[in-house]
Design a protein around this motif. Structure first.
Motif, PDB file in Angstrom:
ATOM      1  N   PRO A  63     -10.966  10.394   6.783  1.00  0.00           N
ATOM      2  CA  PRO A  63      -9.518  10.453   6.648  1.00  0.00           C
ATOM      3  C   PRO A  63      -8.932   9.546   5.542  1.00  0.00           C
ATOM      4  O   PRO A  63      -8.479   8.084   5.939  1.00  0.00           O
ATOM      5  N   PRO A  65     -19.128  -1.489  -1.225  1.00  0.00           N
ATOM      6  CA  PRO A  65     -19.237  -0.971  -2.403  1.00  0.00           C
ATOM      7  C   PRO A  65     -17.278   0.031  -1.959  1.00  0.00           C
ATOM      8  O   PRO A  65     -17.043   0.430  -0.878  1.00  0.00           O
ATOM      9  N   ARG A  66     -16.606   0.998  -3.192  1.00  0.00           N
ATOM     10  CA  ARG A  66     -16.096   1.582  -2.896  1.00  0.00           C
ATOM     11  C   ARG A  66     -15.851   2.861  -2.866  1.00  0.00           C
ATOM     12  O   ARG A  66     -15.379   3.289  -4.431  1.00  0.00           O
ATOM     13  N   PRO A  67     -16.338   3.695  -2.690  1.00  0.00           N
ATOM     14  CA  PRO A  67     -16.801   5.024  -3.432  1.00  0.00           C
ATOM     15  C   PRO A  67     -15.723   6.008  -3.175  1.00  0.00           C
ATOM     16  O   PRO A  67     -14.496   5.933  -2.874  1.00  0.00           O
ATOM     17  N   ILE A  68     -15.782   6.651  -4.613  1.00  0.00           N
ATOM     18  CA  ILE A  68     -14.410   7.925  -4.824  1.00  0.00           C
ATOM     19  C   ILE A  68     -15.428   9.049  -4.882  1.00  0.00           C
ATOM     20  O   ILE A  68     -13.936   9.712  -4.839  1.00  0.00           O
ATOM     21  N   ASP A  69     -16.638   9.057  -3.765  1.00  0.00           N
ATOM     22  CA  ASP A  69     -17.042  10.980  -4.099  1.00  0.00           C
ATOM     23  C   ASP A  69     -15.602  11.597  -3.005  1.00  0.00           C
ATOM     24  O   ASP A  69     -15.312  12.738  -3.087  1.00  0.00           O
ATOM     25  N   LEU A  70     -14.906  11.268  -2.111  1.00  0.00           N
ATOM     26  CA  LEU A  70     -13.956  12.495  -1.286  1.00  0.00           C
ATOM     27  C   LEU A  70     -13.225  12.680  -2.183  1.00  0.00           C
ATOM     28  O   LEU A  70     -12.681  13.832  -2.403  1.00  0.00           O
ATOM     29  N   HIS A  71     -12.739  11.643  -3.369  1.00  0.00           N
ATOM     30  CA  HIS A  71     -11.863  11.399  -3.820  1.00  0.00           C
ATOM     31  C   HIS A  71     -12.212  12.809  -5.085  1.00  0.00           C
ATOM     32  O   HIS A  71     -11.327  14.050  -5.803  1.00  0.00           O
ATOM     33  N   ARG A  75     -16.772  -6.697   5.509  1.00  0.00           N
ATOM     34  CA  ARG A  75     -15.402  -7.088   5.647  1.00  0.00           C
ATOM     35  C   ARG A  75     -14.588  -8.453   6.620  1.00  0.00           C
ATOM     36  O   ARG A  75     -14.786  -8.908   6.942  1.00  0.00           O
ATOM     37  N   LEU A  77      -8.537 -10.446   0.192  1.00  0.00           N
ATOM     38  CA  LEU A  77      -6.823 -10.573   0.386  1.00  0.00           C
ATOM     39  C   LEU A  77      -6.491 -10.743   1.304  1.00  0.00           C
ATOM     40  O   LEU A  77      -5.982 -11.870   2.054  1.00  0.00           O
ATOM     41  N   LEU A 102       1.727   1.472  -4.207  1.00  0.00           N
ATOM     42  CA  LEU A 102       1.245   1.262  -5.522  1.00  0.00           C
ATOM     43  C   LEU A 102       0.705   2.796  -5.501  1.00  0.00           C
ATOM     44  O   LEU A 102       1.451   3.547  -7.010  1.00  0.00           O
ATOM     45  N   ASN A 160       0.727  -1.080  -0.090  1.00  0.00           N
ATOM     46  CA  ASN A 160      -0.012   0.358  -0.553  1.00  0.00           C
ATOM     47  C   ASN A 160       0.639   1.322   0.468  1.00  0.00           C
ATOM     48  O   ASN A 160       0.517   2.280   0.063  1.00  0.00           O
ATOM     49  N   VAL A 216      -7.353   7.274   2.875  1.00  0.00           N
ATOM     50  CA  VAL A 216      -5.975   6.744   2.622  1.00  0.00           C
ATOM     51  C   VAL A 216      -5.669   7.327   0.987  1.00  0.00           C
ATOM     52  O   VAL A 216      -4.649   8.559   1.184  1.00  0.00           O
ATOM     53  N   GLY A 217      -6.982   6.520  -0.174  1.00  0.00           N
ATOM     54  CA  GLY A 217      -6.618   6.919  -1.193  1.00  0.00           C
ATOM     55  C   GLY A 217      -6.661   8.185  -1.236  1.00  0.00           C
ATOM     56  O   GLY A 217      -5.452   8.933  -1.896  1.00  0.00           O
TER      57      GLY A 217
HETATM   58  C1  EPZ Z   1      -6.294   1.958   1.695  1.00  0.00           C
HETATM   59  O1  EPZ Z   1      -7.021   1.637   0.550  1.00  0.00           O
HETATM   60  C2  EPZ Z   1      -5.772   0.522   1.408  1.00  0.00           C
HETATM   61  N1  EPZ Z   1      -5.771   0.796  -0.175  1.00  0.00           N
HETATM   62  C3  EPZ Z   1      -6.127  -0.613   2.068  1.00  0.00           C
HETATM   63  O2  EPZ Z   1      -5.850  -1.627   1.915  1.00  0.00           O
HETATM   64  C4  EPZ Z   1      -7.286  -0.483   3.476  1.00  0.00           C
HETATM   65  O3  EPZ Z   1      -8.077  -0.864   3.725  1.00  0.00           O
HETATM   66  C5  EPZ Z   1      -8.033   1.601   3.759  1.00  0.00           C
HETATM   67  O4  EPZ Z   1      -6.544   2.487   2.473  1.00  0.00           O
HETATM   68  C6  EPZ Z   1      -7.953   1.444   4.312  1.00  0.00           C
HETATM   69  O5  EPZ Z   1      -6.455   1.482   5.367  1.00  0.00           O
HETATM   70  C7  EPZ Z   1      -4.282   0.672  -0.527  1.00  0.00           C
HETATM   71  O6  EPZ Z   1      -3.601   1.710  -0.454  1.00  0.00           O
HETATM   72  C8  EPZ Z   1      -4.188   0.154  -2.047  1.00  0.00           C
HETATM   73  P1  EPZ Z   1     -10.104   4.477   2.341  1.00  0.00           P
HETATM   74  P2  EPZ Z   1      -8.528   2.782   0.581  1.00  0.00           P
HETATM   75  O7  EPZ Z   1     -10.236   5.143   1.141  1.00  0.00           O
HETATM   76  O8  EPZ Z   1      -7.541   4.319  -0.339  1.00  0.00           O
HETATM   77  C9  EPZ Z   1     -14.712   4.663   2.829  1.00  0.00           C
HETATM   78  C10 EPZ Z   1      -5.843  -4.118   1.678  1.00  0.00           C
HETATM   79  O9  EPZ Z   1      -5.671  -4.932   1.667  1.00  0.00           O
HETATM   80  N2  EPZ Z   1     -14.564   6.263   1.509  1.00  0.00           N
HETATM   81  O10 EPZ Z   1      -9.228   4.912   3.595  1.00  0.00           O
HETATM   82  O11 EPZ Z   1      -9.445   3.351  -0.594  1.00  0.00           O
HETATM   83  C11 EPZ Z   1     -14.280   3.563   2.079  1.00  0.00           C
HETATM   84  O12 EPZ Z   1     -15.716   3.036   1.205  1.00  0.00           O
HETATM   85  C12 EPZ Z   1      -6.417  -3.148   1.052  1.00  0.00           C
HETATM   86  O13 EPZ Z   1      -4.892  -3.983   1.427  1.00  0.00           O
HETATM   87  C13 EPZ Z   1     -15.119   6.811   1.166  1.00  0.00           C
HETATM   88  O14 EPZ Z   1     -16.537   6.736   0.936  1.00  0.00           O
HETATM   89  O15 EPZ Z   1      -9.354   2.612   1.897  1.00  0.00           O
HETATM   90  C14 EPZ Z   1     -13.999   2.424   3.326  1.00  0.00           C
HETATM   91  O16 EPZ Z   1     -15.191   2.207   4.088  1.00  0.00           O
HETATM   92  C15 EPZ Z   1      -7.734  -3.576   1.416  1.00  0.00           C
HETATM   93  N3  EPZ Z   1     -15.696   7.584  -0.030  1.00  0.00           N
HETATM   94  C16 EPZ Z   1     -13.151   4.080   3.686  1.00  0.00           C
HETATM   95  O17 EPZ Z   1     -13.853   5.128   3.442  1.00  0.00           O
HETATM   96  C17 EPZ Z   1     -14.179   7.776  -0.796  1.00  0.00           C
HETATM   97  O18 EPZ Z   1     -14.312   8.757  -1.614  1.00  0.00           O
HETATM   98  C18 EPZ Z   1     -11.646   3.614   3.822  1.00  0.00           C
HETATM   99  O19 EPZ Z   1     -11.711   4.118   2.715  1.00  0.00           O
HETATM  100  C19 EPZ Z   1     -12.625   6.884  -0.551  1.00  0.00           C
HETATM  101  C20 EPZ Z   1     -12.848   6.135   0.625  1.00  0.00           C
END
Ligand code: EPZ
Length: 404
Positions: free
Chosen positions: A147, A105-111, A317, A356, A11, A8, A149-150
């Motif tokens: 907060p 769901p993996r929303p990207i609204d925050l992005h 999860r 994974l 990437l 992580n 991560v992505g």
């Molecule tokens: C990163 O995913 C990691 N992946 C994930 O690891 C990790 O579980 C996650 O951070 C939390 O630590 C990588 O770094 C490649 P988030 P990411 O944005 O960035 C919600 C693994 O097994 N959300 O912090 O996708 C989302 O739905 C993977 O190695 C929104 O609602 O995680 C989730 O419920 C799995 N809107 C929560 O936030 C958004 O725009 C955490 O997501 C973005 C996220």
């Protein structure tokens, strides 16, 4: 046993190479299928990429694409982290909505809301996102409701070359964010505050290449510790970053394990019988990491007593729970809460990985189960663990990989 580099971190670091317009060298890159896809995306965009063992060299002087093909977006949702970097480099980007996944769901609204604030026009057409920047990216104050991560990584990558200053509040604090900031600053960026919830990025004119060592994978380390604990084996892990494991080490101590940290080495000595875990709540860093929830739940299945887990980060999860119960575990899930009643032993069976970390949890449980456990769909595990079966075999496990 040496712990491989962090998936992580690798990437977003590879995506960041797009910003340098020169040659970057990344050491300690793990050999994982997700890294392979990321390298394919870089090549598709026009980069020259060489891999020699755990060193990956990226030359991004010639970029002639700005899109990510749909099949790669589907195969790896974290490709979304390319969005900020492609926009910063080319002024436009086209990629698909990263769809739902095994974790819900993996929303990207925050992005997307952050990028729009920075001056990006985004319109969606049949699931594809068409993004463009007419008058250049401009630094802004970006506050996240969560907060992510992505999303934090995307804003960092989009603004290191923007005009003016960007302040991210409620930013993710994960070690991978710090690793990305260290890389960007080594390339000439001006990123301060990474690791805290406020990150300040002062845009610069251009970035140059650099050489960087990827941090160790804290989740792979936690997974190996779970394997040691569940089988009552003492092991030594090398090349870890103890500070990154602070959120998980107390859980192993609560389970009755003795831990000795010496520099970048960690020795674990588990008890005869593990104690239960009162309450494991997944939280953003520095809270307990959601990615370690499944492997540590596998360990809790054979503890002497009842453990409680609360998954606060992802909506679903717990896909590994059904498979763990096939091995004889006693687990009850109510929404975000999982209650594990420890059993004396697990019994081997054929189980299916669905994601994974859940897949890794099934391997951990299989190590402790009586008889043979067959874990199917190991391709999920290969996304995030480098030769897991070889690593465990070197630690004394009786484990082989059959052709899928
Ligand atoms: C990163 O995913 C990691 N992946 C994930 O690891 C990790 O579980 C996650 O951070 C939390 O630590 C990588 O770094 C490649 P988030 P990411 O944005 O960035 C919600 C693994 O097994 N959300 O912090 O996708 C989302 O739905 C993977 O190695 C929104 O609602 O995680 C989730 O419920 C799995 N809107 C929560 O936030 C958004 O725009 C955490 O997501 C973005 C996220």
């Amino acid at each position: 046993m040496r712990v491989h580099g962090a998936k992580n971190s690798t990437l977003p670091l590879l995506a960041a190479c797009l910003l340098c317009g020169g040659e970057c060298v990344l050491h300690n890159c793990p050999q994982l299928s997700d890294v392979g896809i990321t390298i394919q995306i870089l090549r598709h965009l026009g980069c020259q990429v060489q891999r020699e063992g755990s060193t990956v060299t990226v030359d991004s002087s010639q970029i002639h694409n700005f899109d990510i093909p749909d099949e790669w977006m589907r195969e790896m949702r974290s490709s979304i982290v390319f969005l900020g970097a492609i926009l910063a480099r080319t002024g436009k980007a086209e990629l698909s909505f990263p769809g739902g996944c095994e974790l819900g769901p993996r929303p990207i609204d925050l992005h997307l809301s952050a990028l729009k604030k920075l001056g990006v026009q985004i319109h969606e057409d049949h699931g594809r996102l068409h993004c463009s920047v007419r008058h250049g990216l401009r630094g802004k104050n970006i506050g996240f409701s969560f907060p992510s991560v992505g999303a934090t990584e995307n804003v960092m990558l989009a603004t290191v070359l923007a005009k003016g200053t960007t302040v991210i509040t409620n930013a993710a604090c994960e070690p991978e964010i710090c690793d990305l900031a260290a890389f960007l600053n080594a390339c000439g960026a001006r990123v301060q505050g990474a690791g805290s919830s406020t990150i300040v990025i002062q845009g610069v004119e251009h970035l140059h290449g650099c050489e960087h060592h990827v941090i160790p994978d804290r989740i792979a380390a936690a997974t190996l510790l779970s394997a040691a604990a569940v089988t009552g084996s003492g092991i030594l892990l090398r090349g870890i970053e103890p500070a990154h494991l602070e959120p998980v080490l107390p859980v192993f101590e609560e389970a009755g394990c003795e831990l000795i940290v010496r520099g970048k080495e960690l020795t674990i000595m588990p008890p005869e019988r593990l104690s239960p875990l009162q309450s494991v709540r997944t939280m953003p860093y520095p809270g307990f990491p959601t990615d370690a929830q499944a492997p540590i739940m596998a360990m809790a299945c054979v503890a002497q007593g009842t453990s409680v887990f609360v998954e606060n980060i992802f909506e679903s999860r717990y896909k590994h729970v059904g498979e763990l119960t096939r091995l004889g575990a006693r687990i009850k899930v109510e929404g975000r809460v999982a209650v594990i009643e420890g059993v004396g032993h697990l019994s081997g069976a054929s189980v299916q990985a669905a994601d994974l970390r859940g897949g890794a949890a099934l391997v951990v449980a299989g190590l402790a189960a009586e008889g043979v456990t067959q874990v199917n769909h190991v391709r999920y595990i290969d996304r995030g663990y480098e030769h897991l079966e070889q690593t465990l075999a070197q630690l004394g496990a009786n484990i082989v990989r059959l052709d899928d």
